[in-house]
Design an enzyme around this catalytic site. Structure first.
Site, PDB file in Angstrom:
ATOM      1  N   ALA A   1       0.831  -1.211   0.000  1.00 52.14           N
ATOM      2  CA  ALA A   1       0.000   0.000   0.000  1.00 52.14           C
ATOM      3  C   ALA A   1       0.857   1.249   0.000  1.00 52.14           C
ATOM      4  CB  ALA A   1      -0.925  -0.011   1.221  1.00 52.14           C
ATOM      5  N   ALA A   2       1.990   1.194  -0.723  1.00 51.15           N
ATOM      6  CA  ALA A   2       2.956   2.293  -0.652  1.00 51.15           C
ATOM      7  C   ALA A   2       2.849   3.269  -1.811  1.00 51.15           C
ATOM      8  CB  ALA A   2       4.373   1.726  -0.590  1.00 51.15           C
TER       9      ALA A   2
ATOM     10  N   ARG B   1      -1.985   9.132 -10.861  1.00 46.72           N
ATOM     11  CA  ARG B   1      -3.117   9.306 -11.787  1.00 46.72           C
ATOM     12  C   ARG B   1      -4.428   9.592 -11.061  1.00 46.72           C
ATOM     13  NH1 ARG B   1      -3.006   4.015 -15.187  1.00 46.72           N
ATOM     14  NH2 ARG B   1      -5.009   4.872 -15.890  1.00 46.72           N
TER      15      ARG B   1
ATOM     16  N   ASP C   1      -4.610  -1.685  -3.636  1.00 46.48           N
ATOM     17  CA  ASP C   1      -5.436  -1.082  -4.693  1.00 46.48           C
ATOM     18  C   ASP C   1      -6.106  -2.131  -5.572  1.00 46.48           C
ATOM     19  OD1 ASP C   1      -3.256  -2.030  -6.052  1.00 46.48           O
ATOM     20  OD2 ASP C   1      -2.734  -0.129  -7.031  1.00 46.48           O
TER      21      ASP C   1
ATOM     22  N   ASN D   1      -1.217 -12.359 -15.393  1.00 45.29           N
ATOM     23  CA  ASN D   1      -0.726 -12.279 -14.025  1.00 45.29           C
ATOM     24  C   ASN D   1      -1.431 -11.180 -13.232  1.00 45.29           C
ATOM     25  OD1 ASN D   1       0.973 -12.617 -11.739  1.00 45.29           O
ATOM     26  ND2 ASN D   1       2.337 -11.001 -12.491  1.00 45.29           N
TER      27      ASN D   1
ATOM     28  N   TYR E   1     -36.944  16.866  14.480  1.00 48.39           N
ATOM     29  CA  TYR E   1     -35.558  16.558  14.800  1.00 48.39           C
ATOM     30  C   TYR E   1     -35.486  16.051  16.233  1.00 48.39           C
ATOM     31  CZ  TYR E   1     -30.731  16.990  16.219  1.00 48.39           C
ATOM     32  OH  TYR E   1     -29.489  16.713  16.727  1.00 48.39           O
TER      33      TYR E   1
ATOM     34  N   SER F   1     -47.663  19.106  18.243  1.00 50.70           N
ATOM     35  CA  SER F   1     -46.952  19.660  17.097  1.00 50.70           C
ATOM     36  C   SER F   1     -46.254  20.965  17.451  1.00 50.70           C
ATOM     37  CB  SER F   1     -47.919  19.905  15.938  1.00 50.70           C
ATOM     38  OG  SER F   1     -48.476  18.686  15.502  1.00 50.70           O
TER      39      SER F   1
END
Length: 451
Positions: free
Chosen positions: A9-10, A15, A105, A169, A348, A387
């Site tokens: 993961a280096a 890109r 990746d 591969n 809420y 309400s």
């Protein structure tokens, strides 16, 4: 068999055009590295080593959140994949089991694929993962003789006959730790890039009389991510897989292509998920619950028989008990909604407890933040909140109590009491007409002045 996991993961991921390390870009609202680590967990590794480089501090922080037992080592210079794996040598000193090498990746390797690689290690010293490519393009080709892998040939070095090979591969491999690190020590950088390539261990293994094989997986599993376009494609792959898995276990989705899931989303059988629902991290929906259209859930738990939405938002810490109801344009945060409670419209409820069977009227707000501190609201069982009630926390409403519509509740309401907290209404005859006349005259005067 004892197994260790090494995940590379280096890479900077130039890109990606991003300040964020490539392996931390999200798929299913989790870093792609988390996907690779989850896949690797299938081999039950005794040790997990992450080789970080670019943005190592950020990568290490993310790894600690995913698996606090994983060890992060640093590749100071990016000198190739063999050099990267070699950075794990010290961390695995004395380990006498197998090492499986993955890439941060390449997030979609299936657990069963890794299990097949580990099984193939019983009869081979080194196992490479390959795939049948629809368009082999510039992938390295795997040259096989029966079940033996003879060599890996890079496209630029391949003959026309070798370029016709479609078995390619992936870069993923498994081998005994001592054997693998012994082979890596023999890798040289006699190439145009002057890098140490992990693929060279195959030829070295053959030269040392070792048995090498390759097993196949689907091309989709080996999808590598190098650009934003790749990331978008990977997100589509993840979502398609996750939706298919839920349908397979008995979840109903009326428009599955519109439902967006996270890596850790858990939904029970016979749950109903309507269109355009988004699941953030940390969501569990139990069997038989219903999530109606256009709702957003994150860090919450929805129990059996509960109904959420449409157009509802459940934020972290929302806990809905069985048969609770949360309706349209309702937001719940860090609150427990007990069995059978209803919050059906435009409310809420944050930092609160709502008791069993209570009804929260439209427009209710728990005023939980004083600008510095958060405070809780406690609503008992079978309470009725009228309400447009403002509940100014910290405050409690007892069992069976009621608040009048439009009230601002600043003091505790005892059980079975009715709380009325609003100004007395006063009607002033003719005042509305006079006020409108005054306002219209002011508007006309401003219009003339503007001419």
């Amino acid at each position: 068999m004892r197994t260790a996991l090494v995940i590379l993961a280096a890479g900077k991921g130039t890109r990606m055009k991003s300040d964020l390390p490539k392996v931390l870009h999200p798929i299913g609202q989790a870093p792609m590295l988390a996907h690779a680590m989850q896949s690797g967990a299938a081999v039950d590794p005794e040790r997990t080593v992450i080789v970080a480089g670019h943005g190592a501090d950020q990568v290490a922080a993310a790894v600690a959140e995913i698996d606090e037992t994983a060890q992060v080592v640093i590749q100071q210079e990016q000198l190739g994949t063999a050099h990267a794996v070699d950075q794990a040598r010290e961390a695995l000193a004395g380990f006498d089991g197998d090492v499986v090498v993955l890439y941060g990746d390449t997030p979609f390797i299936r657990p069963e694929t890794l299990e097949r690689m580990v099984a193939a290690r019983q009869t081979h010293d080194l196992v490479i993962l390959g795939f049948e490519a629809a368009d082999p393009a510039r992938y390295g080709r795997l040259v096989m003789a029966g079940d033996r892998l003879e060599r890996i040939v890079e496209f630029k070095d391949a003959t026309e006959q070798e370029r016709a090979i479609t078995f390619c591969n992936s870069g993923i491999l498994a081998g005994d730790a001592a054997t693998l690190f012994g082979l890596i020590a023999q890798v040289e950088n006699n190439n145009a890039s002057q890098e140490y390539y992990l693929t060279d261990v195959v030829e070295l293994a053959r030269a040392n009389g070792l048995a090498v094989t390759a097993i196949a997986c689907s091309e989709e599993e080996t999808l590598g991510i190098n650009s934003r376009a790749d990331l978008a494609a990977a997100e589509a792959v993840f979502q398609a897989r996750a939706r298919a898995d839920l349908l397979e276990i008995g979840v109903t989705m009326t428009a599955p292509d519109t439902v967006h899931l996270a890596l850790d989303t858990v939904i029970g059988r016979d749950a109903l998920i309507e269109p355009n629902v988004v699941f953030g991290p940390g969501v569990t929906v139990e069997s038989g619950a219903t999530i109606r259209a256009f709702s957003h859930l994150e860090g919450c738990h929805v129990s059996r028989g509960a109904v959420v939405g449409p157009y509802a938002r459940l934020r972290p810490g929302a806990e809905l008990a069985e048969d609770a109801r949360v309706g349209n344009f309702v937001e719940i945060k860090n609150a427990e909604i007990a069995e059978g409670a209803k919050i059906n419209h435009l409310s809420y409820i944050g930092d609160a407890t709502v008791g069993a069977g209570s009804n929260i009227g439209a427009g209710t707000i728990t005023c939980n933040y004083d600008g510095v501190m958060k405070h809780r609201t406690e609503i008992g069982a079978r309470a009725f909140i009228g309400s447009n009630t403002m509940l100014v926390a910290p405050v409690s409403v007892g069992d069976g109590a009621m608040t009048a519509s439009g009230s601002v509740i600043t003091r505790n309401v005892e059980a079975d009491a009715l709380a009325v907290a609003r100004a007395s209404q006063e009607n002033k005859p003719g005042r509305a007409r006079k006020l409108f006349e005054m306002l219209r005259a002011r508007k006309e005067r401003r219009a003339r002045e503007a001419e």
